[in-house]
Design a protein around this motif. Structure first.
Motif, PDB file in Angstrom:
ATOM      1  N   LEU A  69      -3.738   4.633  -6.734  1.00  0.00           N
ATOM      2  CA  LEU A  69      -2.527   5.530  -6.504  1.00  0.00           C
ATOM      3  C   LEU A  69      -3.057   6.934  -6.097  1.00  0.00           C
ATOM      4  CD1 LEU A  69       0.372   5.270  -6.172  1.00  0.00           C
ATOM      5  CD2 LEU A  69       0.598   6.097  -8.556  1.00  0.00           C
ATOM      6  N   GLY A  70      -2.807   7.508  -5.080  1.00  0.00           N
ATOM      7  CA  GLY A  70      -3.126   8.747  -4.777  1.00  0.00           C
ATOM      8  C   GLY A  70      -1.797   9.798  -4.477  1.00  0.00           C
ATOM      9  N   PHE A  71      -0.631   9.481  -4.332  1.00  0.00           N
ATOM     10  CA  PHE A  71       0.371  10.101  -4.093  1.00  0.00           C
ATOM     11  C   PHE A  71       1.624   9.459  -4.864  1.00  0.00           C
ATOM     12  CE2 PHE A  71      -2.366  10.740  -0.502  1.00  0.00           C
ATOM     13  CZ  PHE A  71      -2.237  12.173  -0.185  1.00  0.00           C
ATOM     14  N   LEU A  72       2.298  10.443  -5.700  1.00  0.00           N
ATOM     15  CA  LEU A  72       3.435   9.827  -6.590  1.00  0.00           C
ATOM     16  C   LEU A  72       4.461  10.887  -6.466  1.00  0.00           C
ATOM     17  CD1 LEU A  72       4.726   7.964  -8.646  1.00  0.00           C
ATOM     18  CD2 LEU A  72       3.443   9.199 -10.312  1.00  0.00           C
ATOM     19  N   PHE A  73       5.754  10.456  -5.937  1.00  0.00           N
ATOM     20  CA  PHE A  73       6.822  11.515  -5.827  1.00  0.00           C
ATOM     21  C   PHE A  73       8.271  10.964  -6.729  1.00  0.00           C
ATOM     22  CE2 PHE A  73       4.364  11.842  -1.501  1.00  0.00           C
ATOM     23  CZ  PHE A  73       4.008  13.136  -1.792  1.00  0.00           C
ATOM     24  N   LEU A  74       8.280  11.569  -7.514  1.00  0.00           N
ATOM     25  CA  LEU A  74       9.338  10.880  -8.604  1.00  0.00           C
ATOM     26  C   LEU A  74      10.481  12.225  -8.737  1.00  0.00           C
ATOM     27  CD1 LEU A  74       7.358   8.857 -11.070  1.00  0.00           C
ATOM     28  CD2 LEU A  74       8.640   8.049  -9.344  1.00  0.00           C
ATOM     29  N   GLY A  75      10.343  13.163  -7.862  1.00  0.00           N
ATOM     30  CA  GLY A  75      11.212  14.407  -8.083  1.00  0.00           C
ATOM     31  C   GLY A  75      12.640  13.918  -7.687  1.00  0.00           C
TER      32      GLY A  75
ATOM     33  N   LEU B 206       0.622   5.040  -2.220  1.00  0.00           N
ATOM     34  CA  LEU B 206       1.732   6.024  -2.102  1.00  0.00           C
ATOM     35  C   LEU B 206       3.043   5.413  -2.625  1.00  0.00           C
ATOM     36  CD1 LEU B 206       2.638   8.644   0.553  1.00  0.00           C
ATOM     37  CD2 LEU B 206       4.351   7.292  -0.293  1.00  0.00           C
ATOM     38  N   LEU B 207       3.522   6.222  -3.631  1.00  0.00           N
ATOM     39  CA  LEU B 207       4.761   5.615  -3.982  1.00  0.00           C
ATOM     40  C   LEU B 207       5.880   6.812  -4.076  1.00  0.00           C
ATOM     41  CD1 LEU B 207       6.726   3.716  -5.585  1.00  0.00           C
ATOM     42  CD2 LEU B 207       5.592   4.446  -7.732  1.00  0.00           C
ATOM     43  N   ASP B 208       6.962   6.660  -3.442  1.00  0.00           N
ATOM     44  CA  ASP B 208       7.952   7.808  -3.260  1.00  0.00           C
ATOM     45  C   ASP B 208       9.468   7.130  -3.800  1.00  0.00           C
ATOM     46  OD1 ASP B 208       9.714   9.602  -2.831  1.00  0.00           O
ATOM     47  OD2 ASP B 208       8.994  10.287  -0.507  1.00  0.00           O
ATOM     48  N   LEU B 209       9.916   7.510  -4.856  1.00  0.00           N
ATOM     49  CA  LEU B 209      11.177   7.027  -5.404  1.00  0.00           C
ATOM     50  C   LEU B 209      12.014   8.171  -5.896  1.00  0.00           C
ATOM     51  CD1 LEU B 209       9.823   4.383  -7.975  1.00  0.00           C
ATOM     52  CD2 LEU B 209      10.605   4.137  -5.613  1.00  0.00           C
ATOM     53  N   SER B 210      11.956   9.344  -4.928  1.00  0.00           N
ATOM     54  CA  SER B 210      12.483  10.585  -5.234  1.00  0.00           C
ATOM     55  C   SER B 210      13.909  10.713  -4.674  1.00  0.00           C
ATOM     56  CB  SER B 210      11.551  11.716  -4.507  1.00  0.00           C
ATOM     57  OG  SER B 210      11.592  11.720  -2.962  1.00  0.00           O
ATOM     58  N   PHE B 211      14.785  11.342  -5.085  1.00  0.00           N
ATOM     59  CA  PHE B 211      16.023  11.697  -4.822  1.00  0.00           C
ATOM     60  C   PHE B 211      16.998  10.426  -5.105  1.00  0.00           C
ATOM     61  CE2 PHE B 211      13.913  14.914  -2.543  1.00  0.00           C
ATOM     62  CZ  PHE B 211      14.490  15.950  -2.578  1.00  0.00           C
TER      63      PHE B 211
ATOM     64  N   ASN C 198      -2.032  13.976  -6.418  1.00  0.00           N
ATOM     65  CA  ASN C 198      -0.832  14.535  -5.944  1.00  0.00           C
ATOM     66  C   ASN C 198       0.510  13.981  -6.468  1.00  0.00           C
ATOM     67  OD1 ASN C 198      -1.819  16.117  -3.183  1.00  0.00           O
ATOM     68  ND2 ASN C 198      -2.848  14.316  -3.407  1.00  0.00           N
ATOM     69  N   LEU C 199       1.242  14.725  -7.469  1.00  0.00           N
ATOM     70  CA  LEU C 199       2.393  14.225  -8.305  1.00  0.00           C
ATOM     71  C   LEU C 199       3.719  15.182  -8.101  1.00  0.00           C
ATOM     72  CD1 LEU C 199      -0.582  14.035 -10.094  1.00  0.00           C
ATOM     73  CD2 LEU C 199       0.792  12.431 -11.498  1.00  0.00           C
ATOM     74  N   ASP C 200       4.638  14.664  -8.024  1.00  0.00           N
ATOM     75  CA  ASP C 200       5.891  15.352  -7.916  1.00  0.00           C
ATOM     76  C   ASP C 200       6.874  15.006  -8.802  1.00  0.00           C
ATOM     77  OD1 ASP C 200       8.047  17.120  -7.361  1.00  0.00           O
ATOM     78  OD2 ASP C 200       8.844  15.507  -5.979  1.00  0.00           O
ATOM     79  N   PHE C 201       7.209  15.769 -10.065  1.00  0.00           N
ATOM     80  CA  PHE C 201       8.295  15.358 -10.985  1.00  0.00           C
ATOM     81  C   PHE C 201       9.235  16.585 -11.066  1.00  0.00           C
ATOM     82  CE2 PHE C 201       4.117  13.821 -12.926  1.00  0.00           C
ATOM     83  CZ  PHE C 201       4.548  12.551 -12.732  1.00  0.00           C
ATOM     84  N   SER C 202       9.316  17.112  -9.924  1.00  0.00           N
ATOM     85  CA  SER C 202      10.343  18.315  -9.754  1.00  0.00           C
ATOM     86  C   SER C 202      11.709  17.739  -9.679  1.00  0.00           C
ATOM     87  CB  SER C 202      10.019  19.131  -8.545  1.00  0.00           C
ATOM     88  OG  SER C 202      10.494  18.290  -7.611  1.00  0.00           O
ATOM     89  N   TYR C 203      12.516  18.514 -10.834  1.00  0.00           N
ATOM     90  CA  TYR C 203      14.142  18.341 -10.728  1.00  0.00           C
ATOM     91  C   TYR C 203      14.472  17.223 -11.423  1.00  0.00           C
ATOM     92  CZ  TYR C 203      14.750  22.331  -7.501  1.00  0.00           C
ATOM     93  OH  TYR C 203      14.734  23.677  -7.046  1.00  0.00           O
TER      94      TYR C 203
ATOM     95  N   ASN D 251       0.657  -1.174   0.066  1.00  0.00           N
ATOM     96  CA  ASN D 251      -0.030  -0.065  -0.001  1.00  0.00           C
ATOM     97  C   ASN D 251       0.837   1.297   0.106  1.00  0.00           C
ATOM     98  OD1 ASN D 251      -1.204   2.417   2.247  1.00  0.00           O
ATOM     99  ND2 ASN D 251      -2.865   1.495   0.775  1.00  0.00           N
ATOM    100  N   THR D 252       2.109   1.316   0.623  1.00  0.00           N
ATOM    101  CA  THR D 252       3.008   2.338   0.695  1.00  0.00           C
ATOM    102  C   THR D 252       4.331   1.830   0.498  1.00  0.00           C
ATOM    103  OG1 THR D 252       1.668   3.358   2.683  1.00  0.00           O
ATOM    104  CG2 THR D 252       3.956   3.794   2.330  1.00  0.00           C
ATOM    105  N   LEU D 253       4.985   2.624  -0.693  1.00  0.00           N
ATOM    106  CA  LEU D 253       6.355   2.136  -1.062  1.00  0.00           C
ATOM    107  C   LEU D 253       7.087   3.326  -0.953  1.00  0.00           C
ATOM    108  CD1 LEU D 253       8.518   0.198  -1.883  1.00  0.00           C
ATOM    109  CD2 LEU D 253       7.731   0.498  -4.131  1.00  0.00           C
ATOM    110  N   VAL D 254       8.334   3.659  -0.249  1.00  0.00           N
ATOM    111  CA  VAL D 254       9.187   4.816  -0.031  1.00  0.00           C
ATOM    112  C   VAL D 254      10.424   4.145  -0.231  1.00  0.00           C
ATOM    113  CG1 VAL D 254      10.039   6.580   1.545  1.00  0.00           C
ATOM    114  CG2 VAL D 254       7.409   5.900   1.522  1.00  0.00           C
ATOM    115  N   LEU D 255      11.317   4.347  -1.032  1.00  0.00           N
ATOM    116  CA  LEU D 255      12.536   4.098  -1.515  1.00  0.00           C
ATOM    117  C   LEU D 255      13.200   5.390  -1.936  1.00  0.00           C
ATOM    118  CD1 LEU D 255      12.133   0.664  -3.373  1.00  0.00           C
ATOM    119  CD2 LEU D 255      12.787   1.046  -1.155  1.00  0.00           C
TER     120      LEU D 255
END
Length: 431
Positions: free
Chosen positions: A122-128, A100-105, A146-151, A74-78
């Motif tokens: 999927l409600g939150f996607l962080f790929l910045g 929630l998927l966070d593969l940022s940095f 909620n989608l982050d593609f910054s940087y 349900n939640t994956l933060v790497l």
């Protein structure tokens, strides 16, 4: 054992292989000093519903292959895990419960697959802060707001679905689509990689911000601190109407009941003449940036002001709280594991000021506050962590006898000469 939390410790070396033999549903390793790569044996943990690993400090890079069969997540933060891979290496269509998927940095390359954005849950996607390229997919799932593609290195025009989402596209290569008369969202053109707003044609020489405040405040330094009360969600940015400055926020307060990013205190603050500047502060669960836009080039004095709010000085369980984050200015790390309360001598409601001399060479200044997994997560409440700042300012560093001269605008030069006296020059050498 179903749950293993081992965050904000002093663990070093690699994550042990044998953890892959345990029957876990929740694994959290954030804010340590582990080395890469992530062990391949983690792929055996197919019962996981929550996996949060972050802040791998060195060692070789990891791939995403080990998560391929963790389809119950349900939640994956790497986050910040030294991952070098593409998103196409995992069939995300099988992750039907992922919220929630966070593969940022990391160093994830290639394009963003349409199948990932189409996930119904999927409600939150962080790929910045990766190296993604190409254009964005043409559609998103109904839950994904909620989608982050910054940087990254994304190009093309901003898709139409962006109007109904919190979408952070700062520091990419987007442009207006002239053929379809599609303009960039307000302010985004000033925050792309080539920073076209006033590049070579500066419009301002300084700025000051009272973070989280809803009204301007005059400081004892003669600066007028502009209000900064805009709601910055999980993937959002803001640029003032002038524009002279902006802000960008990324992250979601995990396990928080409300996740407010602006905090307030009516307490009297010590070690400052400007207690009103510290009534409000802006927090971030991951990455908070402020930008100076259209500044004249030269050396600047950047002043950052902080005060800790909610950890009482009296001995109690709440006094055990710690807020720890890193500070970057113009891409250079100035502070690692910065702890406001520790710098203030272990006291809350006590102002702390940090000053740095930095160059502005492309009429653009960036201040970055970054949470690297350190500190407490849940004191005094769930989701109370990450960087927090009360006020900031950037002013030109004027001519000094010892140092080299800055390039001044006519107005600044006139002001400096009108107020000239020998005493004004004393103590103005380079720091």
């Amino acid at each position: 054992m179903k749950t293993l939390w081992a965050s904000d410790n002093d663990f070093t070396g690699q994550i042990p292989d044998y953890i892959g033999t345990w029957n876990l549903t929740d694994l959290r390793f954030q804010g340590n000093s582990f080395q890469g790569p992530l062990p391949a044996t983690l792929s055996n943990l197919i019962q996981l519903t929550s996996l949060r690993i972050g802040d791998i400090v060195n060692g070789s890079s990891s791939s995403l292959a080990f998560i391929s069969n963790m389809t119950s997540l349900n939640t994956l933060v790497l986050r910040n895990c030294r991952i070098s891979d593409t998103l196409l290496s995992v069939n995300f269509s099988k992750f039907t419960s992922l919220n929630l998927l966070d593969l940022s940095f990391n160093n994830i390359t290639g394009q963003v697959p349409q199948t990932l954005l189409n996930l119904n849950s999927l409600g939150f996607l962080f790929l910045g802060n990766n190296s993604l390229s190409g254009s964005l997919p043409s559609s998103v799932g109904s839950m994904l707001k909620n989608l982050d593609f910054s940087y990254n290195q994304l190009t093309g025009s901003v898709p139409s679905w962006a109007r109904n989402s919190q979408l952070n596209l700062v520091a990419n290569n987007f442009g207006a689509d002239i053929s379809s008369n599609s303009a960039l969202p307000t302010g985004l053109d000033c925050l792309q990689r080539n920073t076209p707003c006033f590049l070579g044609s500066p419009k301002s020489s300084s700025f000051a911000v009272d973070c989280g405040s809803d009204r301007p405040i005059s400081g004892s330094d003669n600066s007028l601190y502009e209000p900064d009360a805009v709601t910055l969600g999980a993937a959002s940015y803001y640029v003032t109407g002038e524009p002279t400055w902006g802000a960008s926020n990324v992250g979601r307060f995990m396990d928080a009941s409300n996740g407010s990013s602006i905090i307030y205190s009516s307490h009297q603050f010590l070690n400052t003449l400007d207690t009103e500047l510290f009534r409000n502060a802006r927090m971030s669960p991951s990455s908070l940036r402020y930008y100076g836009i259209g500044l004249e080039n030269g050396n600047y004095t950047v002043t950052l002001q902080f005060a800790e709010f909610a950890f009482p000085d009296a001995q109690s369980w709440k006094s055990r709280g710690r807020r720890v984050f890193d500070i970057y200015v113009q891409g250079e790390r100035k502070e690692q594991n910065f702890d406001i309360r520790k710098v203030a001598g272990g006291k809350s409601y006590t102002a702390v000021r940090k000053q740095y001399t930095v160059p502005v060479t492309k009429n653009f200044l960036e201040i970055h506050l970054f949470w690297a997994g350190k500190g407490t997560c849940c004191i005094p409440d769930q989701g109370y962590y990450g960087p927090a700042i009360s006020a900031l300012s950037a002013t030109p560093k004027l001519y000094s006898i010892v140092g080299r001269p800055n390039v001044l605008s006519y107005g600044e030069l006139r002001s400096a000469t009108d107020n000239f006296s020998p005493n004004n020059l004393l103590g103005q050498g380079e720091s």
